[in-house]
Design a protein around this motif. Structure first.
Motif, PDB file in Angstrom:
ATOM      1  N   VAL A 210      51.203  48.126-101.679  1.00  0.00           N
ATOM      2  CA  VAL A 210      52.146  47.908-102.779  1.00  0.00           C
ATOM      3  C   VAL A 210      51.373  47.762-104.097  1.00  0.00           C
ATOM      4  N   ARG A 211      51.828  48.450-105.096  1.00  0.00           N
ATOM      5  CA  ARG A 211      51.191  48.380-106.414  1.00  0.00           C
ATOM      6  C   ARG A 211      52.264  48.373-107.495  1.00  0.00           C
ATOM      7  N   PHE A 212      51.968  47.712-108.627  1.00  0.00           N
ATOM      8  CA  PHE A 212      52.884  47.771-109.763  1.00  0.00           C
ATOM      9  C   PHE A 212      52.807  49.158-110.386  1.00  0.00           C
ATOM     10  N   ALA A 213      53.901  49.577-111.003  1.00  0.00           N
ATOM     11  CA  ALA A 213      53.957  50.913-111.610  1.00  0.00           C
ATOM     12  C   ALA A 213      52.835  51.092-112.638  1.00  0.00           C
ATOM     13  N   ASP A 214      52.480  50.009-113.347  1.00  0.00           N
ATOM     14  CA  ASP A 214      51.462  50.113-114.389  1.00  0.00           C
ATOM     15  C   ASP A 214      50.112  49.549-113.928  1.00  0.00           C
ATOM     16  N   GLY A 215      49.924  49.408-112.602  1.00  0.00           N
ATOM     17  CA  GLY A 215      48.710  48.759-112.092  1.00  0.00           C
ATOM     18  C   GLY A 215      47.701  49.728-111.502  1.00  0.00           C
ATOM     19  N   ASP A 216      46.552  49.141-111.098  1.00  0.00           N
ATOM     20  CA  ASP A 216      45.466  49.882-110.454  1.00  0.00           C
ATOM     21  C   ASP A 216      45.832  50.190-109.000  1.00  0.00           C
ATOM     22  N   VAL A 217      45.584  51.418-108.552  1.00  0.00           N
ATOM     23  CA  VAL A 217      45.880  51.764-107.161  1.00  0.00           C
ATOM     24  C   VAL A 217      44.735  51.317-106.243  1.00  0.00           C
ATOM     25  N   GLY A 218      43.487  51.314-106.780  1.00  0.00           N
ATOM     26  CA  GLY A 218      42.325  50.932-105.974  1.00  0.00           C
ATOM     27  C   GLY A 218      42.113  51.918-104.840  1.00  0.00           C
ATOM     28  N   ASP A 219      41.787  51.415-103.627  1.00  0.00           N
ATOM     29  CA  ASP A 219      41.504  52.307-102.501  1.00  0.00           C
ATOM     30  C   ASP A 219      42.742  52.648-101.679  1.00  0.00           C
ATOM     31  N   GLN A 220      43.915  52.144-102.044  1.00  0.00           N
ATOM     32  CA  GLN A 220      45.131  52.478-101.292  1.00  0.00           C
ATOM     33  C   GLN A 220      45.550  53.898-101.656  1.00  0.00           C
ATOM     34  N   LYS A 221      45.941  54.677-100.643  1.00  0.00           N
ATOM     35  CA  LYS A 221      46.256  56.075-100.898  1.00  0.00           C
ATOM     36  C   LYS A 221      47.732  56.300-101.175  1.00  0.00           C
ATOM     37  N   ARG A 222      48.577  55.749-100.303  1.00  0.00           N
ATOM     38  CA  ARG A 222      50.010  56.002-100.440  1.00  0.00           C
ATOM     39  C   ARG A 222      50.669  54.679-100.824  1.00  0.00           C
ATOM     40  N   VAL A 223      51.051  54.555-102.076  1.00  0.00           N
ATOM     41  CA  VAL A 223      51.527  53.268-102.579  1.00  0.00           C
ATOM     42  C   VAL A 223      52.973  53.342-103.054  1.00  0.00           C
ATOM     43  N   MET A 224      53.570  52.166-103.154  1.00  0.00           N
ATOM     44  CA  MET A 224      54.921  52.025-103.683  1.00  0.00           C
ATOM     45  C   MET A 224      54.988  50.759-104.519  1.00  0.00           C
ATOM     46  N   THR A 225      55.906  50.726-105.477  1.00  0.00           N
ATOM     47  CA  THR A 225      56.107  49.494-106.239  1.00  0.00           C
ATOM     48  C   THR A 225      56.961  48.544-105.393  1.00  0.00           C
ATOM     49  N   PRO A 226      56.945  47.243-105.724  1.00  0.00           N
ATOM     50  CA  PRO A 226      57.805  46.310-104.982  1.00  0.00           C
ATOM     51  C   PRO A 226      59.277  46.744-105.030  1.00  0.00           C
ATOM     52  N   ALA A 227      59.730  47.234-106.172  1.00  0.00           N
ATOM     53  CA  ALA A 227      61.145  47.657-106.299  1.00  0.00           C
ATOM     54  C   ALA A 227      61.447  48.837-105.386  1.00  0.00           C
ATOM     55  N   GLU A 228      60.501  49.786-105.298  1.00  0.00           N
ATOM     56  CA  GLU A 228      60.702  50.940-104.405  1.00  0.00           C
ATOM     57  C   GLU A 228      60.698  50.503-102.942  1.00  0.00           C
ATOM     58  N   ALA A 229      59.797  49.564-102.612  1.00  0.00           N
ATOM     59  CA  ALA A 229      59.729  49.060-101.228  1.00  0.00           C
ATOM     60  C   ALA A 229      61.045  48.380-100.853  1.00  0.00           C
ATOM     61  N   LYS A 230      61.637  47.690-101.824  1.00  0.00           N
ATOM     62  CA  LYS A 230      62.934  47.044-101.572  1.00  0.00           C
ATOM     63  C   LYS A 230      64.002  48.100-101.290  1.00  0.00           C
ATOM     64  N   LYS A 231      63.995  49.131-102.139  1.00  0.00           N
ATOM     65  CA  LYS A 231      65.006  50.183-102.026  1.00  0.00           C
ATOM     66  C   LYS A 231      64.931  50.888-100.668  1.00  0.00           C
ATOM     67  N   ILE A 232      63.719  51.071-100.193  1.00  0.00           N
ATOM     68  CA  ILE A 232      63.540  51.807 -98.942  1.00  0.00           C
ATOM     69  C   ILE A 232      63.756  50.928 -97.707  1.00  0.00           C
ATOM     70  N   GLY A 233      63.897  49.614 -97.939  1.00  0.00           N
ATOM     71  CA  GLY A 233      64.285  48.722 -96.847  1.00  0.00           C
ATOM     72  C   GLY A 233      63.172  47.932 -96.193  1.00  0.00           C
ATOM     73  N   SER A 234      61.988  47.833 -96.846  1.00  0.00           N
ATOM     74  CA  SER A 234      60.929  46.977 -96.289  1.00  0.00           C
ATOM     75  C   SER A 234      61.454  45.550 -96.167  1.00  0.00           C
ATOM     76  N   ASP A 235      61.037  44.859 -95.115  1.00  0.00           N
ATOM     77  CA  ASP A 235      61.473  43.467 -94.945  1.00  0.00           C
ATOM     78  C   ASP A 235      60.488  42.493 -95.587  1.00  0.00           C
ATOM     79  N   TYR A 236      59.190  42.802 -95.472  1.00  0.00           N
ATOM     80  CA  TYR A 236      58.158  41.986 -96.102  1.00  0.00           C
ATOM     81  C   TYR A 236      57.164  42.928 -96.768  1.00  0.00           C
ATOM     82  N   ILE A 237      56.758  42.616 -97.982  1.00  0.00           N
ATOM     83  CA  ILE A 237      55.636  43.362 -98.555  1.00  0.00           C
ATOM     84  C   ILE A 237      54.395  42.462 -98.519  1.00  0.00           C
TER      85      ILE A 237
END
Ligand code: C5P
Length: 232
Positions: free
Chosen positions: A180-207
């Protein structure tokens, strides 16, 4: 348990962990203790963080013969953690043994979550190193279905897989999602990321969020931003 933000406390000492948690005056975020911190400090770090009133996800990813996993899970259950995990690759029998070990005499137990294929494993390494010659997305869903059949509560997965896991295993089957990364944040070594809002929309239970909070100039503000986007 409802939706929540879990902070990955990837520190190598109790001192650094408490210096970080002390910033959260009056708040008790759900925290993840991984191998680095656990191997550095042992079970006392779990007891101390628990005593401070935090919920704990103990991320030790067990994978061994069923009897060893059962006995180890009984020890972790006595530490009173709220969530722990194992590798689904250990087989259904290992996962069933884990549930047995984890269940306390009063019938309660921590949530048990399976790792399917690590997000660091890709199609090529799975075929070449593990000799698994199926599409990785199918392998992930098969392992998730095995975890459900063995009585587990959910899986760790990429937020991109969470919707499919719910389609396959039901919406009550928990998805715990790092990357999970903020839209305006550093991705670092994570390859496939989502913002907290997107994770909510897609139905994640815990980030599970590490560096976007732990390395922020203002970790408390970063945590609150995650909660505002994901939970509220
Ligand atoms: O700092 P960052 O937000 O990338 O931290 C993510 C946390 O989730 C780390 O503790 C990492 O080990 C963990 N994790 C992950 N990907 C997985 C499983 C666990 O990033 N597939």
């Amino acid at each position: 348990m409802g939706k929540d933000v879990i902070i990955a406390c990837d520190f190598d000492s109790a001192e650094k962990t408490f210096a970080f948690l002390d910033k959260f005056t009056g708040k008790k975020p759900f925290v993840k203790i991984g191998m680095e911190l656990y191997y550095a400090e042992g079970p006392s770090i779990v007891r101390e963080i628990k005593k401070r009133g935090h919920k704990i996800f103990l991320d030790l990813k067990l994978h061994d013969i069923p009897n060893t996993v059962k006995k180890s899970m009984a020890v972790l259950s006595r530490l009173d953690v709220d969530m722990t995990n194992l590798h689904a690759a250990g087989t259904c029998r290992m996962m069933e043994a884990a549930i047995e070990g984890l269940t306390r005499p009063d019938g309660t137990r921590p949530l048990l979550i399976a790792v399917t294929q690590l997000t660091s494993t890709d199609q090529e390494s799975m075929e070449k190193d593990l000799w698994i010659e199926k599409p990785i997305a199918d392998v992930v869903m098969h392992y998730a279905a095995n975890a459900k059949a063995a009585g587990l509560d959910g899986v760790v997965c990429s937020p991109l897989e969470a919707g499919k896991v719910h389609d396959t295993c039901g919406t009550g089957f928990l998805t715990v999602t790092p990357g999970v990364r903020f839209a305006d944040g550093d991705v670092g070594d994570q390859k496939r990321v989502m913002t907290p809002a997107e994770a909510k929309k897609i139905g994640s239970d815990y980030i599970v969020v590490g560096r976007p909070i732990t390395a922020a100039a203002d970790p408390v503000a970063a945590y609150e931003r995650c909660v505002a986007e994901f939970v509220d």
